[in-house]
Design an enzyme around this catalytic site. Sequence first.
Site, mmCIF file in Angstrom:
data_model
loop_
_atom_site.group_PDB
_atom_site.id
_atom_site.type_symbol
_atom_site.label_atom_id
_atom_site.label_comp_id
_atom_site.label_asym_id
_atom_site.label_seq_id
_atom_site.Cartn_x
_atom_site.Cartn_y
_atom_site.Cartn_z
ATOM 1 N N LYS A 1 41.631 11.337 -18.503
ATOM 2 C CA LYS A 1 42.726 11.081 -17.858
ATOM 3 C C LYS A 1 43.717 12.270 -17.633
ATOM 4 O O LYS A 1 43.074 13.324 -17.036
ATOM 5 C CB LYS A 1 43.867 9.946 -18.347
ATOM 6 C CG LYS A 1 43.035 8.792 -19.054
ATOM 7 C CD LYS A 1 42.458 7.986 -17.988
ATOM 8 C CE LYS A 1 41.647 7.049 -18.263
ATOM 9 N NZ LYS A 1 42.014 5.951 -19.329
ATOM 10 N N ASP B 1 48.583 5.799 -29.252
ATOM 11 C CA ASP B 1 47.749 6.318 -28.173
ATOM 12 C C ASP B 1 48.704 7.158 -27.087
ATOM 13 O O ASP B 1 49.369 6.330 -26.335
ATOM 14 C CB ASP B 1 46.967 5.245 -27.554
ATOM 15 C CG ASP B 1 46.190 5.369 -26.433
ATOM 16 O OD1 ASP B 1 46.367 6.637 -25.748
ATOM 17 O OD2 ASP B 1 45.118 4.588 -26.164
ATOM 18 N N TYR C 1 45.675 -0.592 -23.750
ATOM 19 C CA TYR C 1 44.611 -0.598 -22.863
ATOM 20 C C TYR C 1 43.778 -1.524 -23.209
ATOM 21 O O TYR C 1 43.409 -2.111 -24.325
ATOM 22 C CB TYR C 1 43.954 0.853 -23.197
ATOM 23 C CG TYR C 1 42.923 1.287 -22.245
ATOM 24 C CD1 TYR C 1 43.170 1.626 -20.984
ATOM 25 C CD2 TYR C 1 41.788 1.380 -22.847
ATOM 26 C CE1 TYR C 1 41.957 1.970 -20.053
ATOM 27 C CE2 TYR C 1 40.414 1.687 -22.045
ATOM 28 C CZ TYR C 1 40.632 1.780 -20.639
ATOM 29 O OH TYR C 1 39.588 2.272 -19.984
ATOM 30 N N ARG D 1 26.138 17.152 -33.474
ATOM 31 C CA ARG D 1 26.909 16.214 -33.568
ATOM 32 C C ARG D 1 27.889 16.353 -34.557
ATOM 33 O O ARG D 1 28.956 15.352 -34.543
ATOM 34 C CB ARG D 1 25.836 14.893 -34.117
ATOM 35 C CG ARG D 1 26.493 13.633 -34.295
ATOM 36 C CD ARG D 1 25.616 12.302 -33.940
ATOM 37 N NE ARG D 1 24.392 12.341 -34.732
ATOM 38 C CZ ARG D 1 24.231 12.392 -35.915
ATOM 39 N NH1 ARG D 1 25.256 12.748 -36.715
ATOM 40 N NH2 ARG D 1 23.032 12.528 -36.478
HETATM 41 C C1 LIG Z 1 41.727 5.313 -20.187
HETATM 42 C C2 LIG Z 1 42.421 4.872 -21.621
HETATM 43 C C3 LIG Z 1 41.632 4.658 -22.772
HETATM 44 C C4 LIG Z 1 40.164 4.967 -22.849
HETATM 45 O O1 LIG Z 1 39.729 6.194 -22.619
HETATM 46 P P1 LIG Z 1 38.177 6.460 -22.125
HETATM 47 O O2 LIG Z 1 38.046 7.811 -22.041
HETATM 48 O O3 LIG Z 1 37.996 5.899 -20.659
HETATM 49 O O4 LIG Z 1 37.426 5.841 -23.197
HETATM 50 C C5 LIG Z 1 42.387 4.480 -23.739
HETATM 51 N N1 LIG Z 1 43.779 4.452 -23.847
HETATM 52 C C6 LIG Z 1 44.296 4.477 -22.841
HETATM 53 C C7 LIG Z 1 45.992 4.216 -22.697
HETATM 54 C C8 LIG Z 1 43.835 4.728 -21.400
HETATM 55 O O5 LIG Z 1 44.424 4.819 -20.376
#
Ligand SMILES: *Cc1c(COP(=O)(O)O)cnc(C)c1O
Length: 391
Positions: A204, A179, A107, A54
């Site tokens: 993604k 982000d 998001y 962890r």
């Molecule tokens: C999908 C997404 C997240 C969250 O990511 P996960 O891996 O699904 O937890 C955060 N920010 C953006 C812009 C996203 O597209």
Amino acid sequence: MSDRPNLVRRTPFPTSVSRAVATPLQPSVVYASPDPDALDAQYEGRASGYTYGREGHPNADVLAQMIDRMEGGEGGIVTGSGMSAVTATLLGLLSNGDHIVGGNQLYGRSLRMMTQDLPRWGITATLADPTDVAAMEAAITPATKLLLIEVVSNPTLRVADMEGIEALAREHGLILVVDNTFTTPYAFPAYARGADVVIHSVTKLLAGHSDVTLGYVLARDPAQRKAIYDTNVTLGLTPSPWDCWMAERGLYTFDMRFERAQANAAALARLFADHPAVETVLYPGRPDHPDHNRAGALLGGQWGNMVSFRLGGGRAAANALARAAPEIAFAPTLGDVGTTLSHPASSSHRGLTPEGRAALGITEGFFRVSVGCEPIELLQRDFKTALDATL
Ligand SMILES: *Cc1c(COP(=O)(O)O)cnc(C)c1O
């Protein structure tokens, strides 16, 4: 003593004078040290090594270093999901009484965390339009500590005024958190452009195959990095070695996938614009996009792989389109190697009232396409068939 062979004591792993080309997968959660002095040396930073999964493991570190190189930083932290990255950042850097300003089209789960979860812990948030620096500035209070921004909004693909926001963060002494999931470091090198903290949902485009859920955080300031790392470890938001290994494998082809997907997106944006079923195309590469000039300056011609459009028709047309394109996954995700189609009114934005959706321009005929790497002729054929079916 039984005659049976000892199976519990591990058999030594064979050595080889030739090295493995692929990164080994190391699933061990625990690491045995020679003695307490050696453990002291590790914890005090005089020797490097792992202690407990962890707290860190080699597969996470290999992946972190790859993404570090893409962003141009070092010391990135891999987390169990993109939302873990958001959680570790916000809970690591904020305390009871702090206020944050976030983009108003972040998001969905990030919005939920800011408006519903953080207030339970005494942290408040104000949402503002990141294409309008004056609106962002008006949201800042004496308690504001941090700005959370996405460069390209979902699903309307508006482009934030990153230069103005960066200047605002400096002027008010705020931590700028970007982000960078939609843009990726190749379209927008957020760290090099001055973000204090960069977040990715590795799930993604970076991993790219819809088979792992992972996140990443890069922080410039060592104290902020430590706070985020400790929160990640304490809250148990850490990633599995297997997921890191899979993501590393996906990342090897990232630049080829992204290049191909962007070229396909440009071609599909043209097809959508020319089709009579489509009322509006939202694509930063088109001169009629409201933020086209800013996107050109910020993204350097990398318009991304996302294209949204509005059909003239409503829900019936939307159903017809999804049904007529069975080969294109109708799934609320993005960044897969294959093209996926999402319908915000029934998925990501279903929690909003119809008026709330209308304010964002999200009608029943609104679709967002995460364009993948298929041969473009195939995509053109499938989308033409699907759009024809809505007329
Ligand atoms: C999908 C997404 C997240 C969250 O990511 P996960 O891996 O699904 O937890 C955060 N920010 C953006 C812009 C996203 O597209």
